[in-house]
Design a protein around this motif. Structure first.
Motif, PDB file in Angstrom:
ATOM      1  N   THR A  96       1.072  -1.014   0.434  1.00 19.71           N
ATOM      2  CA  THR A  96       0.235   0.007  -0.072  1.00 19.71           C
ATOM      3  C   THR A  96       0.708   1.731   0.725  1.00 19.71           C
ATOM      4  N   ALA A  97       0.425   2.150  -0.644  1.00 19.13           N
ATOM      5  CA  ALA A  97       1.062   3.778  -0.723  1.00 19.13           C
ATOM      6  C   ALA A  97       1.464   4.131   0.579  1.00 19.13           C
ATOM      7  N   LEU A  98       2.287   4.229   1.352  1.00 16.95           N
ATOM      8  CA  LEU A  98       1.744   5.590   2.362  1.00 16.95           C
ATOM      9  C   LEU A  98       1.403   6.306   3.144  1.00 16.95           C
ATOM     10  N   ALA A  99       1.110   7.610   1.273  1.00 15.80           N
ATOM     11  CA  ALA A  99       0.101   8.257   1.725  1.00 15.80           C
ATOM     12  C   ALA A  99      -1.121   7.969   2.785  1.00 15.80           C
ATOM     13  N   GLY A 100      -1.696   8.541   3.831  1.00 15.00           N
ATOM     14  CA  GLY A 100      -3.265   7.638   3.716  1.00 15.00           C
ATOM     15  C   GLY A 100      -3.633   6.116   4.777  1.00 15.00           C
ATOM     16  N   ALA A 101      -2.077   5.541   4.862  1.00 16.88           N
ATOM     17  CA  ALA A 101      -1.830   4.309   4.761  1.00 16.88           C
ATOM     18  C   ALA A 101      -3.079   3.703   6.540  1.00 16.88           C
ATOM     19  N   ARG A 102      -3.709   2.565   6.245  1.00 14.30           N
ATOM     20  CA  ARG A 102      -4.198   2.148   7.367  1.00 14.30           C
ATOM     21  C   ARG A 102      -4.073   0.158   7.476  1.00 14.30           C
ATOM     22  N   GLU A 103      -3.385   0.297   8.957  1.00 10.19           N
ATOM     23  CA  GLU A 103      -3.346  -1.055   9.119  1.00 10.19           C
ATOM     24  C   GLU A 103      -3.618  -2.183   9.732  1.00 10.19           C
ATOM     25  N   ARG A 104      -4.131  -3.090   9.204  1.00  8.29           N
ATOM     26  CA  ARG A 104      -5.027  -3.693  10.551  1.00  8.29           C
ATOM     27  C   ARG A 104      -4.520  -5.276  10.992  1.00  8.29           C
ATOM     28  N   SER A 105      -3.496  -4.887  12.235  1.00 12.64           N
ATOM     29  CA  SER A 105      -3.151  -5.510  13.248  1.00 12.64           C
ATOM     30  C   SER A 105      -3.382  -6.310  13.649  1.00 12.64           C
ATOM     31  N   GLY A 106      -5.334  -6.105  14.188  1.00 13.64           N
ATOM     32  CA  GLY A 106      -5.535  -6.572  15.114  1.00 13.64           C
ATOM     33  C   GLY A 106      -5.431  -5.966  16.736  1.00 13.64           C
ATOM     34  N   LEU A 107      -4.112  -5.089  16.628  1.00 10.87           N
ATOM     35  CA  LEU A 107      -3.832  -4.945  18.067  1.00 10.87           C
ATOM     36  C   LEU A 107      -4.663  -3.311  17.920  1.00 10.87           C
ATOM     37  N   ILE A 108      -4.788  -3.075  20.217  1.00  7.66           N
ATOM     38  CA  ILE A 108      -5.236  -1.534  20.001  1.00  7.66           C
ATOM     39  C   ILE A 108      -3.817  -1.519  20.844  1.00  7.66           C
ATOM     40  N   TYR A 109      -3.591  -0.426  20.514  1.00  2.86           N
ATOM     41  CA  TYR A 109      -2.113   0.470  21.016  1.00  2.86           C
ATOM     42  C   TYR A 109      -2.268   1.725  20.704  1.00  2.86           C
ATOM     43  N   PRO A 110      -2.365   2.488  22.035  1.00  5.38           N
ATOM     44  CA  PRO A 110      -1.929   4.090  21.609  1.00  5.38           C
ATOM     45  C   PRO A 110      -0.953   4.035  21.802  1.00  5.38           C
ATOM     46  N   HIS A 111      -0.142   4.855  20.918  1.00  2.00           N
ATOM     47  CA  HIS A 111       1.550   5.378  20.786  1.00  2.00           C
ATOM     48  C   HIS A 111       1.721   6.344  21.857  1.00  2.00           C
ATOM     49  N   ASP A 112       0.660   7.282  21.385  1.00  2.54           N
ATOM     50  CA  ASP A 112       0.669   8.584  21.963  1.00  2.54           C
ATOM     51  C   ASP A 112       0.587   8.322  23.903  1.00  2.54           C
ATOM     52  N   ILE A 113      -0.454   7.728  24.390  1.00  3.99           N
ATOM     53  CA  ILE A 113      -0.664   7.259  25.495  1.00  3.99           C
ATOM     54  C   ILE A 113       0.557   6.741  26.578  1.00  3.99           C
ATOM     55  N   HIS A 114       1.165   6.287  25.337  1.00  3.81           N
ATOM     56  CA  HIS A 114       2.994   5.197  26.378  1.00  3.81           C
ATOM     57  C   HIS A 114       3.389   5.800  25.868  1.00  3.81           C
ATOM     58  N   GLN A 115       3.994   7.446  25.102  1.00  2.00           N
ATOM     59  CA  GLN A 115       5.288   7.431  25.220  1.00  2.00           C
ATOM     60  C   GLN A 115       4.615   9.462  25.873  1.00  2.00           C
ATOM     61  N   SER A 116       3.852   9.552  26.391  1.00  2.00           N
ATOM     62  CA  SER A 116       3.640  10.618  26.987  1.00  2.00           C
ATOM     63  C   SER A 116       4.616  10.850  28.220  1.00  2.00           C
ATOM     64  N   ALA A 117       4.509  11.961  28.971  1.00  2.00           N
ATOM     65  CA  ALA A 117       6.037  12.482  29.638  1.00  2.00           C
ATOM     66  C   ALA A 117       5.205  12.363  30.837  1.00  2.00           C
ATOM     67  N   THR A 118       4.164  12.853  30.729  1.00  2.00           N
ATOM     68  CA  THR A 118       2.904  13.005  32.318  1.00  2.00           C
ATOM     69  C   THR A 118       1.799  13.215  32.684  1.00  2.00           C
ATOM     70  N   ASN A 119       1.488  11.863  31.254  1.00  2.00           N
ATOM     71  CA  ASN A 119       0.241  10.251  32.163  1.00  2.00           C
ATOM     72  C   ASN A 119       0.831   9.749  33.509  1.00  2.00           C
ATOM     73  N   ALA A 120      -0.270   9.353  33.285  1.00  2.32           N
ATOM     74  CA  ALA A 120      -0.767   7.786  34.770  1.00  2.32           C
ATOM     75  C   ALA A 120       1.003   7.055  33.467  1.00  2.32           C
ATOM     76  N   VAL A 121       0.732   6.434  32.655  1.00  2.34           N
ATOM     77  CA  VAL A 121       2.048   5.659  32.489  1.00  2.34           C
ATOM     78  C   VAL A 121       2.768   6.301  32.824  1.00  2.34           C
ATOM     79  N   ALA A 122       3.223   6.685  32.459  1.00  2.00           N
ATOM     80  CA  ALA A 122       4.823   8.100  32.876  1.00  2.00           C
ATOM     81  C   ALA A 122       5.351   8.022  34.470  1.00  2.00           C
ATOM     82  N   ASN A 123       3.746   8.014  35.133  1.00  2.00           N
ATOM     83  CA  ASN A 123       4.000   7.872  36.521  1.00  2.00           C
ATOM     84  C   ASN A 123       4.127   7.174  37.161  1.00  2.00           C
TER      85      ASN A 123
END
Length: 653
Positions: free
Chosen positions: A354-381
């Motif tokens: 698939t072309a990279l522009a607008g590509a989406r992948e269906r891995s079957g997994l739910i994983y938000p990178h933004d939550i896990h790479q935050s420096a201020t939320n509960a994950v970081a704490n």
């Protein structure tokens, strides 16, 4: 006292040039030096050869100053007094000075170059005097002798030796190295292939057929330095593919594509080169068309970029059904097309390019990178409280999940227990000093364990058993709440509690639903009522290329997570696992093929040849692994995708 000096020289057409000057002085100097009054430019004349002095009204004296005599009246003298009335002549080397009385009592001197009788001989006669022609053979005879030496010494003797050696024995260690498939992303000369040692030289230190060698072998073939017959199996016949494949089998180095498609996609030869290749039976596509030997160390694998672009620049014109885009070179390389998971499966996942522009992948997994790479939320704490290694900004570093493999090419498979278990705990009850945990990726077992836990408490309750809930609870009276939850009145009550607990694990907030899509089957059996969607984690988005992450640990002065985010720019804002955060070709051009960031530099910062990222002997893609027409890199892709499928079993069932 005065002297009138006339110097005569010859023009190219034979005419005379006369230069006249008058000197008022007692004597004049004669010689080759530029400071002499009469300059006679010839090596037979000394720098200061003689001097001429007027000793009477019509009488002069000539005297040599360097001891070399002059000729006066047919005699060689070092000093002579002559009478001007006799019109005397003085010969110095090839020059003649004619003396006479001039006007107003001056001495007239005419200087000119003359040709002595000895120099009038034939020039060819002079050459023959100093020639060795009488003592040496004639040139014709020398030519025949030279031709005979070449014929015998450089052809017949080496040929007899070559034919007498018989079939060469190939070194066992070299055969083993050549038969071993190249690892994904590995290139020759990168230090992972052992360089064989050269075989000892022939007895006596020299083999006659060595005179045919056009240069040293590459280090990959060093062990064949004294074993010409290993490759040159027939005299006066170019090295054939079969000689190469005696070591380099197709299993280790498969075809670039199907032979028929290679033949159809190849640029047709024309002109003199086509005629020469046809006359000497050198068809296109031979091993030696690309891999040249006898050109020095580490050169046998060197292939010019033009070899790739000659075919790929206009490939679609010759193979209209190909899925490979035309690539005229790095400067006009089309943007990448990622191979994404289109349908996750435990056994047969489907991948789509698939072309990279607008590509989406269906891995079957739910994983938000933004939550896990935050420096201020509960994950970081949580990470700080548990003493995890953090990035410079206080967030979880990329290396918490993405651990480089041994070759520093890609990353080890993501494992729930190793990468996620420190935060996502699967413990559900504390039984005395034992912590009971649920197995990951086995929903039927999870439901059965929960059911049996409640039934055992109803039939044979044990003290000190506490259930660990996955929901948040208000503080205070924790022991009383847990005891009340496990106080069962009957078997029916235990079954009802078990069904509620199983439903809470699979459909409540937390545990499974944080990462997985859960479906309710509606089955009466509690162990079959819930199913987790299969997960396939892609570990190689660009299987037609290789990207050694170990060589990209820094970027423009950035290291660590900053270097990762410099390429994967959208990762910190990614809210879903469907996002494809693979950089495009524009990002790669910032380093590869770009000029160095200095004022007057014009050299590239990093390589931009085709083999920087692409292999050639990668084989044809297995059916179903990649889309039709997507051939190159299949071996790498298949290996990566098989690994993805194998570890998908750990994420769902």
């Amino acid at each position: 006292m005065s002297f009138i000096i006339r110097q005569l020289t010859k023009r190219a057409d034979g005419g005379d040039i006369i230069r006249t000057r008058t000197l008022v002085q007692a004597e004049i100097s004669i010689g080759r030096g530029t400071d002499c009054d009469i300059q006679l430019p010839d090596l037979a004349v000394m720098l200061r050869h003689a001097r001429l002095v007027r000793i009477a009204a019509s009488r002069v004296s000539i005297e040599t100053t360097g001891g070399v005599p002059v000729e006066v009246g047919g005699k060689f003298v070092t000093r002579a007094d002559v009478d001007l009335a006799d019109a005397p002549a003085v010969d110095i080397g090839p020059f003649r000075l004619s003396l006479s009385e001039g006007e107003d009592g001056a001495v007239a001197i005419t200087a000119e170059r003359v040709i002595p009788p000895i120099d009038t001989a034939d020039a060819t006669q002079e050459v023959s005097i100093f020639s060795l022609q009488g003592a040496m053979p004639t040139r014709r005879r020398l030519a025949w002798v030279g031709a005979l030496v070449v014929l015998v010494g450089l052809l017949l003797i080496p040929l007899v030796h070559f034919l007498g050696e018989g079939r060469a024995t190939l070194p066992k260690d070299m055969l083993a190295d050549a038969a071993r498939p190249v690892a994904p992303g590995q290139a020759f000369g990168d230090g992972k292939l052992r360089v064989p040692t050269a075989r000892p030289a022939a007895t006596g230190g020299f083999a006659p057929d060595e005179v045919w060698s056009s240069g040293p072998l590459s280090n990959a073939h060093a062990s064949l330095s004294n074993n010409c017959g290993a490759c040159h199996t027939q005299a006066f016949v170019s090295v054939t593919d079969s000689a190469c494949q005696a070591c380099h089998t197709k299993a280790a180095l498969p075809d670039h594509a199907a032979p028929a498609r290679l033949a159809n996609g190849r640029m047709p030869e024309t002109g003199v080169m086509a005629a020469a290749h046809s006359a000497f039976n050198l068809p296109q596509g031979r091993c030696t068309s690309c891999h040249k030997e006898h050109e020095g160390e580490a050169t046998v694998m060197t292939v010019a970029e033009q070899f790739c672009t000659d075919c790929h620049a206009g490939l679609k014109g010759r193979l209209p059904d190909t899925a490979v885009a035309n690539v005229p070179g790095w400067a006009k390389h089309p943007d990448f097309r990622a191979t994404l998971v289109a349908s996750p499966s435990l056994t047969q996942p489907v991948f789509a390019r698939t072309a990279l522009a607008g590509a989406r992948e269906r891995s079957g997994l739910i994983y938000p990178h933004d939550i896990h790479q935050s420096a201020t939320n509960a994950v970081a704490n949580m990470a700080r409280k548990q003493g995890f290694r953090l990035a410079s900004d206080g967030s979880l570093p990329c290396s918490s999940c993405h651990v480089p493999d041994a070759d520093q090419l890609r990353f080890k498979p993501i494992d729930m227990e190793a990468n996620c278990g420190d935060c996502h705990d699967l413990a559900f009850a504390r039984d005395g000093g034992t912590l009971r945990t649920l197995p990951h990726g086995k929903p039927a077992q999870v439901a059965g364990i929960i059911r049996d836990f409640y039934l055992s408490q109803a039939v044979a309750p044990r003290a000190g058993v506490q259930r660990i809930t996955f929901d948040r609870r208000p503080p205070g009276r924790m022991a009383e709440v847990e005891a009340a939850q496990l106080r069962l009145a009957s078997i029916g009550d235990a079954q009802a509690r078990a069904r509620a607990a199983v439903a809470d694990i699979f459909t409540g907030k937390g545990l499974c639903t944080d990462c997985h899509v859960v479906t309710v089957t509606g089955a009466a059996d509690i162990t079959r009522r819930f199913a987790i969607a299969p997960v396939t984690i892609n570990d190689h988005y660009l299987p037609q290329g290789r990207f050694p992450h170990g060589k990209h640990k820094s970027y423009d002065g950035k290291t660590g997570d900053a270097a990762c985010v410099a390429c994967h720019t959208g990762i910190t804002r990614s809210k879903a696992a469907t996002d494809v955060n693979i950089p495009g070709v524009t990002n790669c051009r910032e380093c590869h093929g770009a000029p160095a960031k200095t004022l007057l530099a014009n050299t590239a910062k990093a390589g931009d040849s085709c083999d920087t990222c692409h292999g050639y002997h990668d084989g044809v893609a297995p059916a179903g692994v990649l889309p039709a027409g997507h051939g190159g890199g299949a071996r790498v892709a298949a290996a990566g995708h098989r690994a993805s499928v194998a570890r998908a079993a750990g994420f769902g069932s």
